[in-house]
Design an enzyme around this catalytic site. Structure first.
Site, PDB file in Angstrom:
ATOM      1  N   TRP A   1       0.823  -1.214   0.000  1.00 40.51           N
ATOM      2  CA  TRP A   1       0.000   0.000   0.000  1.00 40.51           C
ATOM      3  C   TRP A   1       0.854   1.261   0.000  1.00 40.51           C
ATOM      4  O   TRP A   1       0.537   2.227  -0.703  1.00 40.51           O
ATOM      5  CB  TRP A   1      -0.999  -0.025   1.155  1.00 40.51           C
ATOM      6  CG  TRP A   1      -1.928  -1.191   1.040  1.00 40.51           C
ATOM      7  CD1 TRP A   1      -2.002  -2.269   1.864  1.00 40.51           C
ATOM      8  CD2 TRP A   1      -2.876  -1.442  -0.014  1.00 40.51           C
ATOM      9  NE1 TRP A   1      -2.931  -3.172   1.399  1.00 40.51           N
ATOM     10  CE2 TRP A   1      -3.477  -2.692   0.247  1.00 40.51           C
ATOM     11  CE3 TRP A   1      -3.252  -0.750  -1.150  1.00 40.51           C
ATOM     12  CZ2 TRP A   1      -4.456  -3.248  -0.579  1.00 40.51           C
ATOM     13  CZ3 TRP A   1      -4.230  -1.299  -1.986  1.00 40.51           C
ATOM     14  CH2 TRP A   1      -4.821  -2.534  -1.703  1.00 40.51           C
ATOM     15  N   ASP A  16      -1.670   6.661   6.533  1.00 45.81           N
ATOM     16  CA  ASP A  16      -2.731   5.775   6.070  1.00 45.81           C
ATOM     17  C   ASP A  16      -2.953   4.774   7.198  1.00 45.81           C
ATOM     18  O   ASP A  16      -2.107   3.919   7.455  1.00 45.81           O
ATOM     19  CB  ASP A  16      -2.282   5.068   4.786  1.00 45.81           C
ATOM     20  CG  ASP A  16      -3.261   3.994   4.333  1.00 45.81           C
ATOM     21  OD1 ASP A  16      -4.304   3.801   4.989  1.00 45.81           O
ATOM     22  OD2 ASP A  16      -2.977   3.332   3.311  1.00 45.81           O
ATOM     23  N   LYS A  24     -12.566  -1.912   7.485  1.00 45.55           N
ATOM     24  CA  LYS A  24     -11.968  -2.800   8.472  1.00 45.55           C
ATOM     25  C   LYS A  24     -12.568  -2.482   9.852  1.00 45.55           C
ATOM     26  O   LYS A  24     -13.543  -3.110  10.243  1.00 45.55           O
ATOM     27  CB  LYS A  24     -10.440  -2.660   8.474  1.00 45.55           C
ATOM     28  CG  LYS A  24      -9.778  -3.334   7.259  1.00 45.55           C
ATOM     29  CD  LYS A  24      -9.347  -2.332   6.255  1.00 45.55           C
ATOM     30  CE  LYS A  24      -8.365  -2.727   5.214  1.00 45.55           C
ATOM     31  NZ  LYS A  24      -8.341  -3.926   4.466  1.00 45.55           N
TER      32      LYS A  24
END
Lengths: 356, 356
Positions: free
Chosen positions: B100, B167, B191
């Site tokens: 990511w 992030d 999540k």
């Protein structure tokens, strides 16, 4: 009994709500919620594939069309489209028929030259301009098929030699149209397609090839095509609700069948309003929207009374957009004829009471 | 009994599923579905306001922090952030700790200079680099707090004099942290926050003022702040699910309480795996993720058998990310300790069977 005339998010079929509700606690007898399944599993891939197939089938798309479900709403497309197809050297032409078209024009100007070929701003966007010409050096010509706020709808497809692009957010799937004439179609889902938070894009493969290079991955339509709308975690539930709604439309005869009902609904409402001097219909008759009927009343006291009466009778969403005032009754696919009969009965009763 | 170890979209609290399911057919006794209410009504405004308040409360945010719920996922932020804060003259620093972070770096390079201050690519991203220095002429320093795919997590907050950006998609709200040290936090919701299709952004008001001008409206954080996350139709249902999930977290003691349970879950799983030579833990011990435990097995035949056994026992999502293979067990907030006990029992039984 509730009658939902909301302009969007708006009414969806009752059976869609029921099935979506079940899927939140147990999706397809998996024991899992639709909200907790992995998006890269056959469970969700089947949902997405079915939604794409239903769009191709309902819109009778040629094989050269790509179907995408993207994050965001039509406002995302207002800038993503010119980001892909405009530049300092490239011009696009736009038709200006209301609030949403104006916003699309504003965002396009960030990326290239924009020529507004015609506008109905002179009469407060109460009509659709005709007789305009689209410059042949335009990368594309953009228009809004139905103006949700102003209550106008274009009953014809413009003839152009340049790629045709349309924002169909508020009337897609409501009437038969040769969708294959368009190089690019986009629509926020939250009217006739499904739930808010997802965008339908139908694009010509050849047109996409003409897009700019070196775009952010999330903005490049070709990257989304290559990843089958799964570049990142998609809005799983919103796409699922679209799939259910499309399934319902297909089961009920598709666009042709729903268009007949939509016509009946609009004709009943407009013909009722036309006969009552208490209400005004500001939109040019030939350009009236079959999805969003806009009307006004000269007396503000009566206006409030009418709104209160609607509320009392369980009628939701009849007030006009905050920008324009008056009334707006939205007649999307899932709104049953019986709801239109209910509001026309109420309009008639109200008129009789105040006839003088 | 299903045990959902999905990496995202992932398990949410059962009571969230139940309440969301009811709201799809009748939201707050309105007779309307949450999917058909107008977003500019008190019905939805209350949902959004409560979600924002809960974030401020749970994260104990200072008054100089703005909370936004935006369309898309973290991948949207990968380019939106540099679009706002980078230019040909402005540099940003990034830490590269996995898939990511690498994607975030790639997208940032479209907008300005990017300096990668450290990377753990040399050891397949199995550790978190230390001792790096962040250049003081950086517009911001960006890192990923938890690497969902590689199973690493940063257990400390880097000291920098430049604006700190993170992030936090896969570990936000899972552990106490001084969130006020960050100028900008973003996280895909699917999540620990709620459902897929929405993005949480927590940003410092002063930092936002430093953003670039003449951005597309949908990309300009200040425009979203000015419109209270309602520049266009928001992803209504996804935000509603976030609100319910945040309410559940608050009711259960907030971040401090969930962190205790999360620690127990991670310790039980890792300590079980450590004792079994059949399994390998590739990640540096100090950098192990409390949210995503990654482990492998040398014998591919046994690997398949283990996966089949998990499936038989109703354990979902234990296979590693398609990029890395092996196993991954995600331990998000809503996963009960009992599910971790179930899989550690299974791991022990499996190990006993194959102990040689």
């Amino acid at each position: 009994m509730i009658h939902n005339f909301n302009a969007g998010p708006s009414i969806l079929p009752k059976e869609v709500f029921e099935e979506a509700s079940r899927a939140i606690v147990d999706f397809n007898n998996t024991g899992l919620s639709i909200l907790e399944i992995g998006h890269r599993t056959p469970l969700f891939e089947n949902v997405l594939n079915e939604a794409v197939s239903l769009i191709k089938d309902l819109m009778q798309l040629d094989s050269n069309k790509e179907v995408l479900f993207l994050h965001g709403g039509a406002s995302t497309q207002f800038f993503q489209l010119p980001m892909n197809f405009l530049s300092k050297e490239k011009k696009a032409s736009y038709l200006d028929c209301g609030v949403w078209g104006t916003k699309a024009i504003k965002e396009a100007k960030n990326f290239g030259l924009v020529e507004v070929v015609a506008s109905s701003e002179d009469k407060n966007y109460t009509y659709i301009p005709t007789g305009f010409e689209v410059p042949i050096d335009s990368s594309y010509f953009h228009y809004t098929t139905n103006n949700t706020i102003e209550g106008t709808q274009m009953q014809w497809i413009p003839e152009t030699s340049v790629p045709l692009v349309a924002d169909m957010s508020s009337d897609i799937l409501s009437r038969e149209m040769d969708f294959n004439r368009f190089s690019f179609i986009y629509a926020g889902a939250q009217k006739n397609i499904g739930a808010a938070g997802v965008n339908l894009v139908v694009a010509d493969k050849e047109f996409l090839k003409q897009g700019n290079e070196n775009l952010p991955s999330m903005m490049d339509y070709r990257v989304h095509v290559a990843n089958g709308s799964m570049l990142n975690t998609p809005p799983v539930f919103a796409i699922y609700v679209c799939m259910l709604t499309l399934r319902w439309l297909k089961k009920n005869g598709g666009i042709k069948a729903i268009e007949e009902i939509n016509s009946k609904k609009a004709e009943l409402l407009y013909s009722t309003l036309e006969q009552i001097p208490l209400f005004q219909l500001p939109v040019n008759k030939a350009d009236r929207s079959f999805m969003n009927a806009v009307f006004t009343m000269e007396n503000p006291t009566l206006e409030k009374e009418f709104v209160a009466l609607c509320k009392k009778e369980g009628m939701v969403g009849v007030e006009g957009h905050r920008n324009v005032g008056g009334f707006r009754v939205s007649l999307y696919n899932a709104l049953p004829l019986s709801s239109v009969e209910a509001i026309t009965d109420l309009i008639n009763a109200f008129a009789n009471k105040y006839a003088s």
